[in-house]
Enzyme design. Structure first.
Site, short mmCIF file in Angstrom:
data_model
loop_
_atom_site.label_atom_id
_atom_site.label_comp_id
_atom_site.label_asym_id
_atom_site.label_seq_id
_atom_site.Cartn_x
_atom_site.Cartn_y
_atom_site.Cartn_z
CB SER A 59 8.54 5.83 -12.94
OG SER A 59 9.16 5.05 -13.98
CE1 TYR A 63 1.19 9.33 -2.28
CE2 TYR A 63 1.32 7.36 -1.32
CZ TYR A 63 0.79 8.84 -1.09
OH TYR A 63 -0.18 9.36 -0.64
CB VAL A 148 10.95 -0.12 -4.90
CG1 VAL A 148 10.53 -1.41 -5.21
CG2 VAL A 148 11.53 0.52 -6.16
CE1 TYR A 236 -0.90 6.32 5.65
CE2 TYR A 236 -0.88 4.47 6.56
CZ TYR A 236 -1.54 5.10 5.81
OH TYR A 236 -2.60 4.83 6.13
CE1 TYR A 246 1.91 0.02 5.30
CE2 TYR A 246 3.35 1.17 6.86
CZ TYR A 246 2.74 1.22 5.77
OH TYR A 246 3.68 1.26 5.00
CE LYS A 255 6.66 1.44 4.10
NZ LYS A 255 7.12 1.31 2.39
#
Length: 405
Positions: A59, A63, A148, A236, A246, A255
């Site tokens: 937090s 984002y 995270v 992403y 990536y 991801k």
């Protein structure tokens, strides 16, 4: 009180010190850019229903911070934010996330309806402490946002510590990079060897969906999932320009595991009336993204193409909460991911970025990329380069972490 005359102490994208007043001003700006509620939020709405409860893991930055601010500012949510931030030492200030969290808590108000826990979210102890707080304070949770980014993770079951790597898979990759080591930005290059199998697997352990699932399992085991519960994890996709390092690299493997986890969680939560999705966010300048070769150059070019059309984390978080709360329908792609990045992935936008990428050299950079904006955004991550902040004056660097209530 500890008044210090502090300096950034930075080299390139790495800053040793954060500025507390600058970090607070960044949160204030984020708060003002986030829509206010149509009516003041009370403990219960006119029907007597209590305000929703949100758990935001990660937090304090990027984002996760934007999602926390939007939950508070627009929706008046109650709940808990979790971050892992460094306190002040004799040699250095506290981390930027420490100061941002303190300011976010102040804006949330003194009633303790949204608390913040400074803990390693990967640990079993953090889960137990967080769930104890949620159970005692609220009973059940409506939303869990997982955002995270970390370089390492210790598996609470095995005790093994895994370290992530940023590497291509299959073959070496020569990446164009943006460098700020001197007075003027430079276009350089960096060649990276492909990751070995254990490096890929370790990155998946750190950045994939394993910990997200542990959080959901912990909540369900404690009976803290409310009917209609919705959880999301940030991911992403990005351009094919950055794909080798990536989406097609070690991070992309992680991801993909995150997205596969979402589908498994969706099945697990369906009997409880719950849902799980990944959220494909658009490009942003974050501490995590600055460590990835090519991302800085790509983002600077994208900003030059879009100008004010580059959507901020505040705008994207606002969009996300509209979909999660039902104010707007879920906008899913064919893989059932919530897409917030359509502004970035527009064909005309990507074509323009491709053209600039091909032409980008140190000499052409000033006319092709918004490097001044990018550099200022990096500074803002640590509270520097924030308009209206008096950096010449001594700063109060001793700031307490907000009480959890």
């Amino acid at each position: 009180m500890t008044l210090r005359q502090i300096k950034p102490g930075n080299r390139g994208f790495l800053y040793l010190n954060s500025h507390p007043a600058g970090c607070a001003a960044v949160v204030d700006d984020l708060w003002e850019r986030t829509p206010a509620p149509a009516a003041p939020a009370d403990a219960a709405d006119s029907s007597g229903a209590e305000r929703p409860v949100a758990l935001v893991i990660g937090s304090s930055a990027g984002y996760g911070l934007a999602a926390t601010v939007a939950a508070l500012r627009t929706h008046g949510m109650r709940g808990l934010g979790i971050a892992f931030e460094a306190p002040e030492t004799e040699r250095r200030t506290a981390s930027g996330g420490w100061y941002r969290t303190a300011r976010t808590a102040a804006l949330a108000g003194p009633d303790g309806d949204f608390a913040f826990l400074n803990a390693d979210a990967f640990s079993a102890a953090a889960k137990e402490q967080a769930l104890d707080h949620l159970a005692a304070r609220y009973g059940k949770v409506d939303y869990l946002v997982y955002s995270v980014a970390a370089p390492r993770r210790t598996d609470p079951g095995t005790g093994e510590t895994h370290h992530s790597v940023i590497k291509p898979l299959g073959s070496a990759y020569r990446a164009k990079t943006l460098q700020f080591d001197g007075d003027a930005p430079l276009v350089g290059s960096l060649e990276l060897d492909p990751a070995a199998g254990p490096e890929r697997d370790a990155t998946v352990q750190v950045m994939g969906g394993a910990d997200w699932k542990l959080w959901i399992d912990a909540l369900t085991d404690r009976g803290l999932v409310r009917d209609g519960f919705h959880t999301v994890a940030l991911t992403y996709v990005g351009s094919d320009l950055t794909a080798p390092i990536y989406r097609a690299g070690t991070i992309g493997a992680a991801k993909q595991h995150l997205e596969d986890t979402a589908r498994r969680l969706q099945q697990d939560l369906a009997p409880l009336g719950g849902r799980a999705h990944t959220v494909v966010a658009g490009a942003a300048v974050t501490q995590a993204s600055t460590a990835i070769p090519s991302i800085a150059l790509y983002t600077s070019l994208l900003r030059a193409v879009l100008g004010d059309g580059f959507r901020s984390t505040a705008q994207q978080a606002t969009d996300l909460w509209e979909q999660l709360t039902g104010a707007a329908p879920l906008r899913l792609d064919e893989e059932q991911r919530i897409r917030l990045d359509r502004w970035e992935m527009d064909d005309e936008v990507q074509a323009a970025v491709h053209e600039r990428w091909a032409a980008a050299t140190t000499d052409t950079l000033p006319e092709l990329a918004d490097t001044a904006w990018f550099r200022a955004q990096v500074g803002r991550l640590y509270g520097w380069d924030v308009p209206g902040t008096d950096y010449a004056a001594p700063a109060e660097t001793t700031v307490a972490w907000p009480a959890t209530g």
